[in-house]
Design an enzyme around this catalytic site. Structure first.
Site, PDB file in Angstrom:
ATOM      1  N   CYS A 116       0.611  65.105 140.815  1.00 47.39           N
ATOM      2  CA  CYS A 116       0.524  65.799 142.173  1.00 47.39           C
ATOM      3  C   CYS A 116       1.219  67.024 142.795  1.00 47.39           C
ATOM      4  O   CYS A 116       1.262  67.132 143.781  1.00 47.39           O
ATOM      5  CB  CYS A 116       0.232  64.473 142.931  1.00 47.39           C
ATOM      6  SG  CYS A 116      -0.222  62.793 142.628  1.00 47.39           S
ATOM      7  N   HIS A 256       1.986  65.754 150.216  1.00 45.29           N
ATOM      8  CA  HIS A 256       1.349  65.225 149.835  1.00 45.29           C
ATOM      9  C   HIS A 256       0.480  64.328 150.204  1.00 45.29           C
ATOM     10  O   HIS A 256       1.450  63.473 150.884  1.00 45.29           O
ATOM     11  CB  HIS A 256       1.842  65.200 148.299  1.00 45.29           C
ATOM     12  CG  HIS A 256       1.159  64.632 147.233  1.00 45.29           C
ATOM     13  ND1 HIS A 256      -0.130  65.182 146.739  1.00 45.29           N
ATOM     14  CD2 HIS A 256       1.374  63.317 146.305  1.00 45.29           C
ATOM     15  CE1 HIS A 256      -0.646  63.867 145.749  1.00 45.29           C
ATOM     16  NE2 HIS A 256       0.220  63.344 145.909  1.00 45.29           N
ATOM     17  N   ASN A 286      -5.753  60.127 147.822  1.00 48.44           N
ATOM     18  CA  ASN A 286      -4.552  60.779 147.217  1.00 48.44           C
ATOM     19  C   ASN A 286      -5.247  61.895 146.322  1.00 48.44           C
ATOM     20  O   ASN A 286      -5.660  61.098 145.398  1.00 48.44           O
ATOM     21  CB  ASN A 286      -3.752  59.586 146.444  1.00 48.44           C
ATOM     22  CG  ASN A 286      -2.438  60.722 145.880  1.00 48.44           C
ATOM     23  OD1 ASN A 286      -2.835  62.045 145.284  1.00 48.44           O
ATOM     24  ND2 ASN A 286      -1.846  59.824 145.179  1.00 48.44           N
TER      25      ASN A 286
HETATM   26  O1  UT7 Z   1       0.467  60.534 143.577  1.00 43.99           O
HETATM   27  C1  UT7 Z   1       1.470  60.039 143.484  1.00 43.99           C
HETATM   28  C2  UT7 Z   1       0.643  58.274 143.234  1.00 43.99           C
HETATM   29  N1  UT7 Z   1       1.365  56.979 143.639  1.00 43.99           N
HETATM   30  C3  UT7 Z   1       1.913  56.762 144.115  1.00 43.99           C
HETATM   31  O2  UT7 Z   1       1.821  57.953 145.615  1.00 43.99           O
HETATM   32  C4  UT7 Z   1       1.724  55.246 144.946  1.00 43.99           C
HETATM   33  C5  UT7 Z   1       3.504  55.269 145.835  1.00 43.99           C
HETATM   34  N2  UT7 Z   1       3.528  53.720 146.315  1.00 43.99           N
HETATM   35  C6  UT7 Z   1       3.076  53.240 147.203  1.00 43.99           C
HETATM   36  O3  UT7 Z   1       2.181  54.005 148.060  1.00 43.99           O
HETATM   37  C7  UT7 Z   1       2.435  52.189 147.085  1.00 43.99           C
HETATM   38  O4  UT7 Z   1       3.835  51.570 146.583  1.00 43.99           O
HETATM   39  C8  UT7 Z   1       1.521  51.242 146.676  1.00 43.99           C
HETATM   40  C9  UT7 Z   1       0.533  51.147 147.723  1.00 43.99           C
HETATM   41  C10 UT7 Z   1       1.084  51.176 146.308  1.00 43.99           C
HETATM   42  C11 UT7 Z   1       1.683  49.525 147.376  1.00 43.99           C
HETATM   43  O5  UT7 Z   1       2.075  48.892 148.127  1.00 43.99           O
HETATM   44  P1  UT7 Z   1       3.344  48.337 148.927  1.00 43.99           P
HETATM   45  O6  UT7 Z   1       3.610  47.757 150.005  1.00 43.99           O
HETATM   46  O7  UT7 Z   1       4.482  49.265 147.659  1.00 43.99           O
HETATM   47  O8  UT7 Z   1       2.686  46.885 147.761  1.00 43.99           O
HETATM   48  P2  UT7 Z   1       3.986  45.585 146.699  1.00 43.99           P
HETATM   49  O9  UT7 Z   1       3.096  46.690 145.892  1.00 43.99           O
HETATM   50  O10 UT7 Z   1       4.650  45.633 146.717  1.00 43.99           O
HETATM   51  O11 UT7 Z   1       2.877  45.165 146.315  1.00 43.99           O
HETATM   52  C12 UT7 Z   1       2.680  43.935 148.067  1.00 43.99           C
HETATM   53  C13 UT7 Z   1       1.626  42.382 148.064  1.00 43.99           C
HETATM   54  C14 UT7 Z   1       1.029  42.147 146.553  1.00 43.99           C
HETATM   55  O12 UT7 Z   1       1.091  41.181 147.048  1.00 43.99           O
HETATM   56  P3  UT7 Z   1       2.246  39.423 146.526  1.00 43.99           P
HETATM   57  O13 UT7 Z   1       3.111  39.523 145.111  1.00 43.99           O
HETATM   58  O14 UT7 Z   1       3.420  40.141 147.837  1.00 43.99           O
HETATM   59  O15 UT7 Z   1       2.398  38.292 146.794  1.00 43.99           O
HETATM   60  C15 UT7 Z   1       0.241  42.877 145.976  1.00 43.99           C
HETATM   61  O16 UT7 Z   1      -0.218  41.614 144.636  1.00 43.99           O
HETATM   62  O17 UT7 Z   1      -0.020  42.771 148.146  1.00 43.99           O
HETATM   63  C16 UT7 Z   1      -0.519  42.984 146.876  1.00 43.99           C
HETATM   64  N3  UT7 Z   1      -1.252  44.315 146.817  1.00 43.99           N
HETATM   65  C17 UT7 Z   1      -2.442  43.910 147.928  1.00 43.99           C
HETATM   66  N4  UT7 Z   1      -3.427  42.937 148.509  1.00 43.99           N
HETATM   67  C18 UT7 Z   1      -4.413  43.602 148.925  1.00 43.99           C
HETATM   68  C19 UT7 Z   1      -1.761  45.077 145.741  1.00 43.99           C
HETATM   69  N5  UT7 Z   1      -2.559  45.928 146.172  1.00 43.99           N
HETATM   70  C20 UT7 Z   1      -3.181  45.143 146.871  1.00 43.99           C
HETATM   71  C21 UT7 Z   1      -4.811  45.534 147.224  1.00 43.99           C
HETATM   72  N6  UT7 Z   1      -4.649  44.460 148.677  1.00 43.99           N
HETATM   73  N7  UT7 Z   1      -5.021  46.785 147.390  1.00 43.99           N
END
Ligand code: UT7
Length: 329
Positions: A116, A256, A286
């Site tokens: 990115c 970004h 993104n």
């Molecule tokens: O350009 C570079 C590309 N990548 C990025 O920029 C990614 C950077 N990371 C992020 O933006 C965030 O880490 C995410 C948006 C990917 C995830 O957000 P988070 O607040 O870090 O969530 P998490 O991974 O800690 O997950 C929290 C909970 C989990 O459930 P449990 O384990 O707490 O029960 C996940 O399974 O949310 C769950 N979860 C979802 N729930 C509903 C993960 N994805 C989803 C979803 N819908 N799409």
């Protein structure tokens, strides 16, 4: 500083596919909710290409719009740099395919793979080619068809990405405005955090790789998030330091567009009010290397970019990579 040879952006263009996929649409294919996606990322919808459209198609359209704004013909372009992680093919370079599509027959052309951060890497390379005197007119394009490499069953990543392209024309100038400084960084120790594992020479395509969806985006979201929050601030401060400019001299921040929470962290670190940032991730998600040039185009369309303003563009991505560009518009 009149008389200094600089690279200046003289044309900007963007092209987005028509088809809109909302968070609600995603609710029918994976276990997620509009509410979760909005609160955790700020994304409401994204654009997705039709079956016939490739990276070079989007990039060519954006490039033609940038050429139009710059008032130059494709035949005048001397170099085309395409930043992408979703090229038409591994090789030849998508830049060569775009060269043919837009009829830029006098240009050299190559691709950059910096995740990115690709567009910022492209700007830095173009600046060097121009300031070194090798070229006077360079096209830098960020183009992505991420929908083709997303695993639509992986709710932790598929909700984030969209398709689109943005392009700029850079020209040599002796005026005071233009690109003032570029700062780039990378750390291969984090290469495993964000990758498309199969399809290269390390893991060539096979029935097994396709079955196991190893040609899709594999990401450790939490680690990438922490890294992003850190480097967006660090890279921004570094480029300011290079010029001896303070945070409050920034008129516009074009970050970004990965996650609203990452953008907010950058604003906080730079002590900038929300009205100084361009955000379009709510509408487009993104788009990797296309996010920053599309946001730049958005700033022009919204009449938020004015002559003499100091504009900071900053990004992070796979590699891991990061970078920042400061320009005077
Ligand atoms: O350009 C570079 C590309 N990548 C990025 O920029 C990614 C950077 N990371 C992020 O933006 C965030 O880490 C995410 C948006 C990917 C995830 O957000 P988070 O607040 O870090 O969530 P998490 O991974 O800690 O997950 C929290 C909970 C989990 O459930 P449990 O384990 O707490 O029960 C996940 O399974 O949310 C769950 N979860 C979802 N729930 C509903 C993960 N994805 C989803 C979803 N819908 N799409």
């Amino acid at each position: 500083m009149k008389g200094t040879l600089r690279a200046k952006i003289t044309g900007v263009g963007a092209f987005l596919p028509e088809k809109i996929v909302t968070n609600k649409d995603l609710e029918s294919i994976i276990e997620t909710s509009d509410e979760w996606i909005k609160t955790r990322t700020g994304i409401e919808e994204r654009r997705i290409v039709d079956d016939k459209t490739s990276c070079s198609d989007l990039g060519s359209e954006a490039a033609q719009r940038a050429l139009k704004m710059a008032g130059i013909t494709s035949g005048e372009v001397e170099l085309i740099i395409v930043a992408t992680i979703t090229p038409d093919m591994s090789w030849p370079a998508t830049a060569c395919i775009i060269q043919e599509k837009i009829g830029a027959h006098n240009a050299a052309a190559f691709d950059i793979s910096a995740g990115c951060t690709g567009f910022i890497y492209g700007l830095a390379a173009a600046t060097q080619f121009i300031q070194g005197g090798m070229y006077q007119k360079v096209l830098v394009i960020g183009s992505e068809v991420l929908s083709r490499i997303v695993n639509w069953q992986d709710r932790t990543s598929c909700i984030l990405f969209g398709d689109g392209a943005g392009a700029v024309v850079l020209e040599a100038t002796n005026g005071p405005s233009g690109i003032l400084a570029n700062y780039l960084g990378s750390d291969g120790q984090g290469a495993h955090l964000l990758k498309q594992p199969a399809g290269g020479t390390c893991m060539p395509a096979s029935f097994k790789t396709v079955e196991e969806k190893l040609h899709t985006i594999h990401m450790n979201g939490n680690e990438v998030f922490k890294f992003a929050v850190r480097v967006m601030g660090d890279a921004s401060l570094k480029v300011l330091e290079m010029l001896g400019i303070s945070k409050d001299e920034i008129d516009l921040l074009i970050p970004h567009q990965a996650n609203m929470r990452i953008v907010e962290a950058a604003l906080k670190r730079l002590n900038l009010p929300p009205e100084k940032v361009i955000v379009n991730l709510n509408k487009f998600g993104n788009m990797s290397s296309a996010s920053i040039p599309v946001a730049l185009n958005h700033a022009i369309e919204e009449k938020r970019l004015h002559q003499g303003q100091k504009v900071l563009m900053v990004g992070f991505g796979a590699g891991l990579t990061w970078g920042a560009t400061l320009m005077e518009w």
